[in-house]
Structure formats: C-alpha cells, structure tokens
Design an enzyme around this catalytic site. Structure first.
Site, mmCIF file in Angstrom:
data_model
loop_
_atom_site.group_PDB
_atom_site.id
_atom_site.type_symbol
_atom_site.label_atom_id
_atom_site.label_comp_id
_atom_site.label_asym_id
_atom_site.label_seq_id
_atom_site.Cartn_x
_atom_site.Cartn_y
_atom_site.Cartn_z
ATOM 1 N N PHE A 137 0.896 -1.269 0.036
ATOM 2 C CA PHE A 137 -0.111 0.043 0.017
ATOM 3 C C PHE A 137 0.916 1.419 -0.007
ATOM 4 O O PHE A 137 1.776 1.330 0.773
ATOM 5 C CB PHE A 137 -0.919 0.122 1.318
ATOM 6 C CG PHE A 137 -2.012 1.151 1.294
ATOM 7 C CD1 PHE A 137 -2.897 1.032 0.260
ATOM 8 C CD2 PHE A 137 -1.628 2.229 1.848
ATOM 9 C CE1 PHE A 137 -3.694 2.326 0.220
ATOM 10 C CE2 PHE A 137 -2.573 3.504 1.590
ATOM 11 C CZ PHE A 137 -3.729 3.431 1.043
ATOM 12 N N ASP A 222 9.228 2.570 1.850
ATOM 13 C CA ASP A 222 8.020 3.394 2.210
ATOM 14 C C ASP A 222 7.952 3.200 3.769
ATOM 15 O O ASP A 222 7.369 2.194 4.055
ATOM 16 C CB ASP A 222 6.787 2.888 1.496
ATOM 17 C CG ASP A 222 5.436 3.725 1.785
ATOM 18 O OD1 ASP A 222 5.437 4.375 2.883
ATOM 19 O OD2 ASP A 222 4.739 3.553 1.195
ATOM 20 N N LYS A 251 2.730 9.660 8.345
ATOM 21 C CA LYS A 251 1.768 9.536 9.581
ATOM 22 C C LYS A 251 2.225 10.209 10.862
ATOM 23 O O LYS A 251 1.516 11.077 11.338
ATOM 24 C CB LYS A 251 1.379 7.819 9.547
ATOM 25 C CG LYS A 251 0.616 7.319 8.342
ATOM 26 C CD LYS A 251 0.166 6.027 8.525
ATOM 27 C CE LYS A 251 -1.163 5.533 7.914
ATOM 28 N NZ LYS A 251 -0.687 5.100 6.407
HETATM 29 C C1 PLP Z 1 -0.878 5.308 5.117
HETATM 30 C C2 PLP Z 1 0.037 5.000 3.956
HETATM 31 C C3 PLP Z 1 0.407 5.707 2.874
HETATM 32 C C4 PLP Z 1 -0.612 6.695 2.565
HETATM 33 O O1 PLP Z 1 -0.616 7.900 3.438
HETATM 34 P P1 PLP Z 1 -1.523 9.079 3.323
HETATM 35 O O2 PLP Z 1 -0.925 10.008 4.082
HETATM 36 O O3 PLP Z 1 -2.822 8.265 3.646
HETATM 37 O O4 PLP Z 1 -1.575 9.441 1.737
HETATM 38 C C5 PLP Z 1 1.438 5.180 2.095
HETATM 39 N N1 PLP Z 1 2.295 4.279 2.503
HETATM 40 C C6 PLP Z 1 1.867 3.607 3.659
HETATM 41 C C7 PLP Z 1 2.953 2.348 3.894
HETATM 42 C C8 PLP Z 1 0.893 3.688 4.417
HETATM 43 O O5 PLP Z 1 0.891 3.008 5.476
#
Ligand code: PLP
Length: 395
Positions: A137, A222, A251
């Site tokens: 994700f 990420d 986050k």
């Molecule tokens: C939550 C998340 C995102 C997206 O972040 P947003 O602030 O919702 O755009 C991207 N990568 C990972 C691993 C995430 O957990």
C-alpha cells in the site's frame, strides 16, 4: 448536535469514501478518546498509526499555539526556520542528506516516484520502471495507487500509469527475475501495514539492497507507517542495518498535523532542481514546527524504549490469548505495530470491542491491527487484552 443528527448530516454532505462506524469522536487525551455521548475508548488505532505521542500531547499543543501565533504559513519562495531545523534533525538522525516536505504519505511517495524517474532520466539512460510488491500500500494518488499492489484499489481508475510491475513480497528471487531493461528502482515497505502487518524474513531488506547495488537500481523504502518510532527505532530500516537511497515518512511525523517527507541521499536528491517539483503547503512553518517537536519529544521522553518494552509485552499477552482462542490463527508484531490474524472476518469483533470501550482496526478482512500511541503502558495493554478476551468469548 446529537450523534444521530451529525451522522445524518455526514451522510448528506460528505462523499461516501469511507464506511464509518456510527460514532462521532469529539475529544482525545493521551491514549483515550471520547465520543459525542461522553463514552470513553482506549484508542489502539491512533488515527491509523498517526498519534504516536497520544492525543493532545502538551508539547505538541504548546508548539501549535506558539507557532500559530508566530507564523502559520509562508511560501517556499522564502527560507523557513522550523522547516530548516526539522530537515537538519532528519538528516542528522538518518543516513540521508536532503529532505523534501509535503503533506501526506501519498504525496511523499509521489515525490519519491518522481525523483526516481527524474534521476533515472538523467543518469540511467531513460529507465523509468519501478518494481513494487504485491499486497503493498503506497497511497491513493494515481501514481501511488498504481504502485499499490492490490487490485481492489485499482478498480474503476483505468488507465493506470505505465512503469510499474509487482512481485510477491518477501521473495528476493521473484524480485531479481522481474528486473527488466527499463527497471530503475524498487519500492518496498519494511513491514506491510495495510495488508495485515506482514513482516518479511530477516535479511529481506538487506537482500534488496544487495540486488539494487549489483544491478544499479534505486532502493526506495516506504516508511510512512513504520517510521517515526513505530517499530521501536526511529526508522524500521535501522534494525535491518540497511541504508536505502530514499525513504518516505508521514503518518506519525505530525502526530495528527498533516505533514509528509521524502528523504534522499545527495546523489539522488541532486536531480530535483528549482521548479521541477513543489508544494504550496509542504514544509510550512506550522507543520514543520510540530514535526520537530514530535521528533524531539520522542527522543527526550524515552518513547522508543517504551515502544520496544510495551510492544514486547503486548506481543506476549497476545500470544497468551492465542493459546486460549482457537479462532486466532497467528499473532505477530514489532514494537507497537501488531496484529492478530483470525480464522474468520474480524469486523464483528471490532464492533464488540468498541461497545466495550476499545478502538481497534481490522484490515485485510481478518487481521486485527494494533497501531496505538507509542506512549502506551503495560496497564493499557492489560486493559486491551482483557476487552479482547471478553469480546472473543462473546462472539
Ligand atoms: C498510510 C500509508 C500511505 C498513505 O499515506 P496518506 O497520508 O494516507 O496519503 C502510504 N504508504 C504506507 C505504507 C501507508 O501506511
């Protein structure tokens, strides 16, 4: 307004992109939140791994007030002191040299994808393709949703972007054999959060680093969910002793104030020159002042140690729960990102816990995910496990 009135209004005025619980949350303090009817909840969701210092942490509140009174926003056409200081903190506490600020995780990944393409276009003979992982994700913009290796996020948005291919997670051989003429880099989460706290085998990230070095590819990690202390170190990569070429964070960086960032080495970051990427709000004084306070507080208040200690305890307690309830297939976690995988869907259990004053999240259908504030105590864990136990008895 009453809860019923607010929910009716919500359904009338908001695009229905979320299936919301019939609860209006109005207040938070530490690891607790309260709803519109005054009921309190122990919050193990924390805005999905966002409120690492808990709700309304006094240092964060103080910084928001002070900075809002001083300077909230100016353009990136000017130098901004809190932005500079936050960038210094990040480069001094990571293997990276340069930072780009934005407002969310998706934007941070979008920036990483653009930087990879820009760098590759100038230094790698026009390669542009990224290998990402199945079940990953990375966000909801068109590029990041394309990078996301889950069909359910793609449906209805065709045509997606060119230049992405997906291989199974935790499979170095599959990654290696997917490398093609146009491949310029690899995008990977240290732990797959959204798809159920999937933890790869030890050495997986190091293996990717080795492959990237051998094949001249960029390694992009990420850390939007795992970063800022969630796994017990500032970044999850530290524990694997791996230095990627870029990482993305968001986050927990603002503890709820929107902010994201892309970190890169000088060699890669040099491809971003004036005018080629930007953000009106990215790195504004208020967001970056909060980000700096969050990081300083995490280090000053022993939050990483607490995360490791309480995380280990939580995992042990969940293990005990597994012995007792055959509907639990597996428990796993690192630091304070933990999961209970069930043999059946978890939605009912989430509601049952909510009734009993515990907020948890169910992801991927049958995985209960716990991403609480990193200031969680053992007593909070005991309370949560007690409620989970009772809810599992009930359902
Ligand atoms: C939550 C998340 C995102 C997206 O972040 P947003 O602030 O919702 O755009 C991207 N990568 C990972 C691993 C995430 O957990």
């Amino acid at each position: 307004m009453t809860t019923e009135e607010l929910i009716a209004l919500s359904e009338r005025c908001l695009m229905q992109t979320y299936k919301r619980f019939p609860v209006v949350l109005t207040r938070g303090l530490g690891v607790h939140v309260w709803d519109n009817d005054g009921k309190s909840y122990l919050d193990l969701v924390a805005g999905i791994a966002v409120c690492a210092l808990g709700h309304s942490h006094p240092s964060v509140v103080e910084t928001i007030k002070r900075q809002a009174e001083t300077l909230t926003h100016v353009s990136n056409f000017f130098h901004i002191e809190p932005q500079i200081l936050l960038a210094r903190f990040l480069v001094e506490n990571s293997p990276f040299d340069k930072v780009f600020f934005c407002n969310s995780g998706a934007e941070a990944n979008e920036a990483a994808i653009k930087l990879a393409r820009k760098y590759a276009s100038e230094n790698m003979g026009g390669k542009y393709e990224l290998i990402a992982m199945q079940e990953s994700f990375h966000g909801r913009t068109l590029a990041t949703v394309t990078a996301t290796g889950q069909e359910r996020f793609h449906a209805g948005f065709a045509p997606l972007l060119e230049g992405f291919r997906h291989v199974p997670y935790n499979d170095l051989a599959a990654l290696e054999s997917a490398i093609a003429d146009k491949t310029c880099g690899v995008l990977v989460e240290p732990i797959q959060g959204e798809s159920g706290v999937v933890i790869p085998a030890p050495g997986y990230l190091q293996g990717i680093r080795r492959i990237c070095d051998e094949r001249g590819l960029l390694m992009i990690v990420d850390e939007v969910q795992t970063g800022i202390g969630r796994t017990g170190t500032l970044f999850a990569c530290e524990q694997e002793d791996v230095a990627p070429d870029m990482i993305t964070i968001a986050k927990a960086l603002g503890n709820g104030f929107p902010i994201g960032a892309l970190l890169a080495t000088d060699r890669i970051a040099a491809a971003f020159v004036p005018g080629c990427h930007g953000s009106t709000f990215g790195g504004n004084p208020l967001a970056t002042a909060v980000g700096l306070t969050v990081l300083e507080t995490i280090l000053a208040e022993g939050v990483l140690e607490n995360c490791r200690r309480v995380g280990d305890y939580f995992l042990k307690r969940l293990g005990e729960l597994k012995e007792k309830h055959p509907r639990i297939r597996e428990v796993r976690g690192r630091g304070l990102i933990l999961a209970v995988e069930l043999t059946e869907p978890g939605a009912e259990l989430v509601l049952e816990c909510m009734k009993r004053g515990l907020l948890i999240n169910c992801t991927n259908g049958n995985v209960l995910r716990f991403v609480p504030p990193l200031i969680l105590t053992r007593a909070d864990v005991d309370k949560a496990v007690e409620i989970l136990d009772a809810a599992l008895e009930e359902r």
